[in-house]
Design an enzyme around this catalytic site. Structure first.
Site, PDB file in Angstrom:
ATOM      1  N   LYS A 120      77.651  98.778  25.208  1.00 46.70           N
ATOM      2  CA  LYS A 120      77.573  98.537  26.645  1.00 46.70           C
ATOM      3  C   LYS A 120      78.946  98.180  27.206  1.00 46.70           C
ATOM      4  CE  LYS A 120      73.979  95.629  25.811  1.00 46.70           C
ATOM      5  NZ  LYS A 120      72.908  94.667  25.908  1.00 46.70           N
ATOM      6  N   LYS A 127      83.965  89.214  19.312  1.00 47.86           N
ATOM      7  CA  LYS A 127      83.915  88.777  20.716  1.00 47.86           C
ATOM      8  C   LYS A 127      85.026  87.791  21.034  1.00 47.86           C
ATOM      9  CE  LYS A 127      79.158  89.827  21.862  1.00 47.86           C
ATOM     10  NZ  LYS A 127      77.808  89.335  22.148  1.00 47.86           N
ATOM     11  N   LYS A 164      80.726 101.737  17.165  1.00 50.61           N
ATOM     12  CA  LYS A 164      79.353 101.870  17.676  1.00 50.61           C
ATOM     13  C   LYS A 164      79.359 102.086  19.189  1.00 50.61           C
ATOM     14  CE  LYS A 164      77.927  97.258  18.901  1.00 50.61           C
ATOM     15  NZ  LYS A 164      76.963  96.233  19.050  1.00 50.61           N
TER      16      LYS A 164
HETATM   17  P1  TYM Z   1      72.218  93.673  22.285  1.00 46.68           P
HETATM   18  O1  TYM Z   1      71.812  93.337  23.664  1.00 46.68           O
HETATM   19  O2  TYM Z   1      73.683  93.842  22.001  1.00 46.68           O
HETATM   20  O3  TYM Z   1      71.511  94.998  21.798  1.00 46.68           O
HETATM   21  C1  TYM Z   1      70.115  95.164  21.961  1.00 46.68           C
HETATM   22  C2  TYM Z   1      69.559  95.957  20.799  1.00 46.68           C
HETATM   23  O4  TYM Z   1      70.185  97.239  20.732  1.00 46.68           O
HETATM   24  C3  TYM Z   1      70.684  97.468  19.414  1.00 46.68           C
HETATM   25  N1  TYM Z   1      71.913  98.272  19.520  1.00 46.68           N
HETATM   26  C4  TYM Z   1      72.118  99.428  18.876  1.00 46.68           C
HETATM   27  N2  TYM Z   1      71.341 100.124  18.026  1.00 46.68           N
HETATM   28  C5  TYM Z   1      71.834 101.290  17.537  1.00 46.68           C
HETATM   29  N3  TYM Z   1      73.052 101.779  17.881  1.00 46.68           N
HETATM   30  C6  TYM Z   1      73.863 101.120  18.727  1.00 46.68           C
HETATM   31  N4  TYM Z   1      75.049 101.626  19.053  1.00 46.68           N
HETATM   32  C7  TYM Z   1      73.407  99.881  19.272  1.00 46.68           C
HETATM   33  N5  TYM Z   1      73.931  98.967  20.133  1.00 46.68           N
HETATM   34  C8  TYM Z   1      73.003  97.999  20.264  1.00 46.68           C
HETATM   35  C9  TYM Z   1      70.961  96.072  18.877  1.00 46.68           C
HETATM   36  O5  TYM Z   1      70.982  96.060  17.458  1.00 46.68           O
HETATM   37  C10 TYM Z   1      69.812  95.288  19.439  1.00 46.68           C
HETATM   38  O6  TYM Z   1      68.657  95.430  18.636  1.00 46.68           O
HETATM   39  N6  TYM Z   1      71.986  89.285  19.967  1.00 46.68           N
HETATM   40  C11 TYM Z   1      71.182  90.406  20.422  1.00 46.68           C
HETATM   41  C12 TYM Z   1      70.063  90.031  21.376  1.00 46.68           C
HETATM   42  C13 TYM Z   1      69.123  88.989  20.867  1.00 46.68           C
HETATM   43  C14 TYM Z   1      68.095  89.195  19.932  1.00 46.68           C
HETATM   44  C15 TYM Z   1      67.466  87.942  19.780  1.00 46.68           C
HETATM   45  C16 TYM Z   1      67.640  90.309  19.212  1.00 46.68           C
HETATM   46  C17 TYM Z   1      69.106  87.692  21.241  1.00 46.68           C
HETATM   47  N7  TYM Z   1      68.102  87.049  20.585  1.00 46.68           N
HETATM   48  C18 TYM Z   1      66.405  87.779  18.903  1.00 46.68           C
HETATM   49  C19 TYM Z   1      66.574  90.127  18.348  1.00 46.68           C
HETATM   50  C20 TYM Z   1      65.953  88.891  18.193  1.00 46.68           C
HETATM   51  C21 TYM Z   1      72.092  91.370  21.141  1.00 46.68           C
HETATM   52  O7  TYM Z   1      73.117  90.999  21.651  1.00 46.68           O
HETATM   53  O8  TYM Z   1      71.592  92.626  21.260  1.00 46.68           O
END
Ligand code: TYM
Length: 334
Positions: free
Chosen positions: A200, A115, A197
């Site tokens: 978004k 990032k 991957k």
């Molecule tokens: P975020 O918002 O980027 O993604 C949300 C969830 O989606 C999963 N994910 C994927 N899984 C499979 N293939 C992909 N291409 C893919 N892209 C995203 C992510 O692994 C995630 O589970 N930091 C975290 C949000 C967060 C969080 C937490 C998660 C904040 N606090 C506490 C768990 C517990 C994030 O940015 O996820």
């Protein structure tokens, strides 16, 4: 443990449009295991501001995301679905945990490095301490299990390290959380570049399927998906594009990779891509319909938002007060 059940916490950022990766890697698993746990699903809007956001857009996306949690099948009467920014304990515990986290640990986080490279003009302290806020999210609820995609594994490891370090000093304050990965779909790749991957924030919209994409768009994106010249549907590392499409197909249909190989034995990529596209449309359509219905019901959603924020505030306060006492903050005078 809460009310005799193990606790589950997870969250998603209200940044960008949700992709099929978010759904198959996380949201779908959240729904399938929700009944076994006392659950907390947060829209982590505080994490989102580590990257500059348009205020109106952030508010809109946060509401969309919260509605999508429900549309995907999480009953908000049984699952605590709430905005992170409505519960003050996240920021308070994050500050305390910052004092138990080392710069060196945070420096190793690959997501920070990615990032920071992408937003070189805004490498703020929040971006650096992002994993500490994530640790606070999880530890506030004494979560036993955290269902996420593979890309969040490193953040889960640092959460465990911080919790263990804290417990070693103050006794058993935090539950040490385990990660939960789905059998398939834990890492969905871009349709245009199977080495990256699905994300978004991808600049090429053809690489990602968005949960709100209409059926024609979904099919068109799968038709254009990058594959190879082997012309055979085989689940192997040498065919990363096909491997990814098989993962998507299996996650949407419940079939295994072996069954999929058999089903498309002797068939061309055109047929296979079409079948994957249709399987995805079959998953997205009901979700989109429920989403449209829910959006009409403003009062219902507002009620959910209020009641669940109160519940999350109540549960998280218990951990926060315990932590504050352990580290020596003065008791509150009642
Ligand atoms: P975020 O918002 O980027 O993604 C949300 C969830 O989606 C999963 N994910 C994927 N899984 C499979 N293939 C992909 N291409 C893919 N892209 C995203 C992510 O692994 C995630 O589970 N930091 C975290 C949000 C967060 C969080 C937490 C998660 C904040 N606090 C506490 C768990 C517990 C994030 O940015 O996820």
């Amino acid at each position: 443990m809460l009310d005799g059940k193990k606790v589950l916490f997870s969250g998603m950022q209200a940044t960008g449009n949700l992709t099929l990766g978010n759904y198959l890697g996380a949201l779908k698993n959240w729904v399938s295991i929700a009944d076994d746990y006392e659950t907390f699903y947060s829209v982590v809007d505080m994490h989102s501001i580590t990257i500059r956001q348009d205020p109106a857009e952030l508010r809109r996306r946060a509401r969309t995301l919260l509605t999508l949690y429900i549309a995907a099948g999480l009953d908000p009467e049984k699952n605590c679905i709430y905005y992170q920014s409505h519960v003050s304990g996240h920021a308070e515990l994050a500050w305390i945990l910052n004092c138990f986290t080392y710069m060196g640990e945070l420096n190793r986080m690959t997501q920070f490095k990615d990032k920071a490279a992408k937003h070189a003009d805004n490498i703020n302290a929040g971006l650096f301490t992002y994993p500490v806020l994530m640790a606070a999210d999880i530890l506030l609820y004494q979560a036993d299990v955290v269902p996420v995609g593979i890309d969040q594994m490193q953040h889960l490891e640092i959460t465990r390290d911080i919790a263990q370090r804290f417990n070693a000093i103050y006794g058993d304050v935090f539950t040490i959380p385990e990660v939960y990965l789905g059998k398939v779909g834990a890492k969905i790749m871009s349709l245009q570049d199977p080495a990256r991957k699905m994300s978004k924030s991808d600049e090429n919209p053809n690489g990602s399927i968005y949960l709100m994409d209409d059926p024609d768009t979904v099919i068109r994106k799968f038709k254009r998906a990058v594959t190879d010249s082997e012309a055979c549907v085989r689940y192997c590392d040498e065919q990363p594009g096909i491997h990814n499409l098989i993962d998507i197909y299996c996650a949407c249909t419940g079939r295994t990779p072996e069954e999929t190989e058999k089903e498309f034995d002797g068939k061309g990529y055109g047929d296979f891509k079409m079948a994957v596209g249709e399987a995805v449309v079959g998953v997205l359509k009901p979700l989109q319909e429920r989403f449209a219905d829910l959006q009409k019901n403003k009062d219902y959603l507002d009620g959910i938002i209020k009641a669940n924020a109160e519940k999350a505030q109540y549960v998280s306060n218990k951990t926060l007060r315990k932590v504050q006492k352990k580290i020596g903050f003065p008791e509150r005078v009642r």
